[in-house]
Design a protein around this motif. Structure first.
Motif, PDB file in Angstrom:
ATOM      1  N   CYS A  18       0.866  -1.192   0.000  1.00  0.00           N
ATOM      2  CA  CYS A  18       0.000   0.000   0.000  1.00  0.00           C
ATOM      3  C   CYS A  18       0.894   1.229   0.000  1.00  0.00           C
ATOM      4  CB  CYS A  18      -0.886  -0.012   1.241  1.00  0.00           C
ATOM      5  SG  CYS A  18      -1.890   1.473   1.425  1.00  0.00           S
ATOM      6  N   HIS A  20      -0.185   4.087   1.026  1.00  0.00           N
ATOM      7  CA  HIS A  20      -0.727   4.930   2.099  1.00  0.00           C
ATOM      8  C   HIS A  20      -1.058   6.336   1.603  1.00  0.00           C
ATOM      9  CE1 HIS A  20       0.925   1.569   4.216  1.00  0.00           C
ATOM     10  NE2 HIS A  20       2.158   1.956   4.072  1.00  0.00           N
ATOM     11  N   CYS A  38      -3.485   4.795   8.097  1.00  0.00           N
ATOM     12  CA  CYS A  38      -3.786   4.808   6.667  1.00  0.00           C
ATOM     13  C   CYS A  38      -5.227   4.346   6.476  1.00  0.00           C
ATOM     14  CB  CYS A  38      -2.818   3.892   5.932  1.00  0.00           C
ATOM     15  SG  CYS A  38      -3.261   3.658   4.205  1.00  0.00           S
ATOM     16  N   THR A  40      -6.578   3.305   3.864  1.00  0.00           N
ATOM     17  CA  THR A  40      -6.667   2.228   2.872  1.00  0.00           C
ATOM     18  C   THR A  40      -6.375   0.870   3.492  1.00  0.00           C
ATOM     19  OG1 THR A  40      -5.952   3.770   1.180  1.00  0.00           O
ATOM     20  CG2 THR A  40      -5.852   1.431   0.623  1.00  0.00           C
ATOM     21  N   CYS A  41      -5.231   0.780   4.214  1.00  0.00           N
ATOM     22  CA  CYS A  41      -4.799  -0.531   4.701  1.00  0.00           C
ATOM     23  C   CYS A  41      -4.828  -0.654   6.229  1.00  0.00           C
ATOM     24  CB  CYS A  41      -3.393  -0.840   4.188  1.00  0.00           C
ATOM     25  SG  CYS A  41      -2.130   0.208   4.912  1.00  0.00           S
TER      26      CYS A  41
HETATM   27 ZN   LIG Z   1      -1.776   2.049   3.575  1.00  0.00          ZN
END
Ligand SMILES: [Zn+2]
Length: 61
Positions: A18, A20, A38, A40-41
């Protein structure tokens, strides 16, 4: 973002790579932990710019 939400994200993301792209303050209930997550992850780091520092660190290795 709450700590438990970050933990859920990490489980779902399953350690894939990722970049980030976006980090937000991490909260434990109503209190900021001082870490940034983050979105996203779910990875957590110290300071708003940890994704940038991590990327620079990888380049040096
Ligand atoms: Zn991330």
């Amino acid at each position: 973002m709450q700590m438990y939400e970050a933990a859920e994200l990490r489980k779902k993301w399953d350690s894939r790579p990722c970049s980030h792209p976006h980090v937000v303050s991490e909260y434990h209930r109503g209190t900021k932990t001082g870490d940034y997550v983050c979105t996203t992850c779910g990875d957590v780091g110290w300071g708003k710019n940890w994704p940038t520092e991590e990327a620079q660190h990888k380049l040096k290795e």
